[in-house]
Design a protein around this motif. Structure first.
Motif, PDB file in Angstrom:
ATOM      1  N   LYS A 146       0.825  -1.208   0.000  1.00  0.00           N
ATOM      2  CA  LYS A 146       0.000   0.000   0.000  1.00  0.00           C
ATOM      3  C   LYS A 146       0.862   1.263   0.000  1.00  0.00           C
ATOM      4  CE  LYS A 146      -4.163   1.968   2.053  1.00  0.00           C
ATOM      5  NZ  LYS A 146      -5.289   1.710   2.978  1.00  0.00           N
ATOM      6  N   SER A 206      -6.198   6.326   2.137  1.00  0.00           N
ATOM      7  CA  SER A 206      -5.613   5.564   3.247  1.00  0.00           C
ATOM      8  C   SER A 206      -6.740   4.957   4.065  1.00  0.00           C
ATOM      9  CB  SER A 206      -4.713   6.478   4.079  1.00  0.00           C
ATOM     10  OG  SER A 206      -4.055   5.763   5.103  1.00  0.00           O
ATOM     11  N   GLY A 207      -6.867   5.300   5.347  1.00  0.00           N
ATOM     12  CA  GLY A 207      -7.941   4.727   6.157  1.00  0.00           C
ATOM     13  C   GLY A 207      -7.829   5.157   7.606  1.00  0.00           C
ATOM     14  N   ALA A 217      -5.322   4.132  10.593  1.00  0.00           N
ATOM     15  CA  ALA A 217      -4.067   4.787  10.971  1.00  0.00           C
ATOM     16  C   ALA A 217      -4.138   5.333  12.392  1.00  0.00           C
ATOM     17  CB  ALA A 217      -3.757   5.914   9.995  1.00  0.00           C
ATOM     18  N   ARG A 238       0.387   0.341   7.919  1.00  0.00           N
ATOM     19  CA  ARG A 238       0.421   0.660   6.493  1.00  0.00           C
ATOM     20  C   ARG A 238      -0.288   1.985   6.198  1.00  0.00           C
ATOM     21  NH1 ARG A 238      -3.606  -3.030   2.786  1.00  0.00           N
ATOM     22  NH2 ARG A 238      -5.568  -2.543   3.843  1.00  0.00           N
ATOM     23  N   ASN A 239      -1.349   2.288   6.947  1.00  0.00           N
ATOM     24  CA  ASN A 239      -2.052   3.549   6.731  1.00  0.00           C
ATOM     25  C   ASN A 239      -1.293   4.727   7.319  1.00  0.00           C
ATOM     26  OD1 ASN A 239      -4.287   2.572   5.280  1.00  0.00           O
ATOM     27  ND2 ASN A 239      -5.226   1.832   7.155  1.00  0.00           N
ATOM     28  N   ASN A 243      -0.064   8.296   5.464  1.00  0.00           N
ATOM     29  CA  ASN A 243      -0.344   9.643   5.948  1.00  0.00           C
ATOM     30  C   ASN A 243       0.926  10.449   6.191  1.00  0.00           C
ATOM     31  OD1 ASN A 243      -2.931   8.650   5.920  1.00  0.00           O
ATOM     32  ND2 ASN A 243      -3.302   8.866   8.108  1.00  0.00           N
ATOM     33  N   ASN A 296      -9.083   9.560   4.321  1.00  0.00           N
ATOM     34  CA  ASN A 296      -9.106   8.419   5.243  1.00  0.00           C
ATOM     35  C   ASN A 296     -10.542   7.967   5.502  1.00  0.00           C
ATOM     36  OD1 ASN A 296      -6.195   8.118   6.288  1.00  0.00           O
ATOM     37  ND2 ASN A 296      -6.568  10.310   6.465  1.00  0.00           N
ATOM     38  N   SER A 306      -4.614  15.164   6.089  1.00  0.00           N
ATOM     39  CA  SER A 306      -5.230  13.836   6.150  1.00  0.00           C
ATOM     40  C   SER A 306      -6.652  14.023   6.646  1.00  0.00           C
ATOM     41  CB  SER A 306      -4.449  12.912   7.088  1.00  0.00           C
ATOM     42  OG  SER A 306      -3.178  12.612   6.550  1.00  0.00           O
TER      43      SER A 306
END
Length: 238
Positions: A113, A140-141, A144, A155-156, A160, A181, A225
């Motif tokens: 990712k 992303s998501g 995080a 990974r997120n 960021n 996100n 973000s």
């Protein structure tokens, strides 16, 4: 509001996926020239026809040469690249909870990712910097900010943090870098947000924010973000 996207050349990497396809569709509806990138030609062809994209490129984001080739193909076909959206990553559902603390899984997830996004970004930045204009949006998501999964959070978080650092490097160049996100993504998101949880959002809601961040109106927004779906709802203690 006219977002100023008509005629802009947009590459959506992961554009055949659940979120990416709606992002591609939204840019097409705004009059942009959209190219969909991904690993599987058959899926790309279906998505291209469904959303009315201007073309496709086969790209493996784990390979820097493939990332550079994808950008070169867009330039050869359309003469420029104005917007890059990175949303090609293995689903969180593919991560093995039993290996959540396994360093090999964590590193592989980051490579699949965050490093994939970085390879695409590195391929696009010189083109955008030379043009004096560019928009890079990473998907992303909210994981995080959560500690429920080491692998998903790591990974997120790398997505960021690296996006912010690149945005700082590009400050004043006309090229912006931002991260969207999402929390849980569903076609029919609930308006309810449970305590200690993130809110839900739909692909179209995510796509609307991505389109705005790619617009002329968002020129002053970089290094951010931004959550889609209420960011994790805090718990109030009496």
């Amino acid at each position: 509001m006219d977002l100023g996207l008509r005629g802009r050349v947009v590459l959506v990497v992961g554009g055949a996926g659940y979120i990416g396809r709606e992002i591609a569709r939204t840019f097409v509806e705004e009059g942009a020239v959209v190219v969909i990138g991904g690993r599987t030609p058959e899926k790309l062809e279906v998505a291209e026809a469904e959303v009315g994209a201007a073309g496709t490129v086969v790209v493996d984001t784990r390979d820097a040469a493939s990332a550079r080739s994808a950008v070169d193909q867009v330039l050869a076909a359309h003469g420029r690249l104005d917007v890059l959206v990175n949303t090609a990553a293995p689903s969180a559902g593919t991560l093995d909870p039993a290996r959540d603390h396994d360093a090999e899984q964590v590193l592989d997830a980051i490579d699949g990712k965050a490093m994939g996004y970085l390879r695409m970004t590195e391929a696009a930045v010189p083109v955008m910097r030379a043009a004096g204009f560019g928009r890079i949006i990473q998907i992303s998501g909210q994981n995080a900010w959560l500690s429920g999964s080491v692998t998903a959070a790591a990974r997120n978080a790398v997505v960021n943090t690296s996006a912010k650092a690149i945005a700082d490097e590009l400050a004043g160049s006309g090229v912006t870098v931002n991260v969207v996100n999402p929390g849980n993504v569903t076609d029919a998101p609930s308006a309810e947000v449970a305590l200690g949880r993130g809110g839900e959002s739909s692909p179209s809601q995510i796509a609307a924010l991505v389109a705005f961040l790619a617009s002329d109106a968002a020129a002053a927004v970089s290094g951010e973000s931004i959550a889609v779906g209420h960011r994790v709802r805090g718990i109030q203690f009496g």
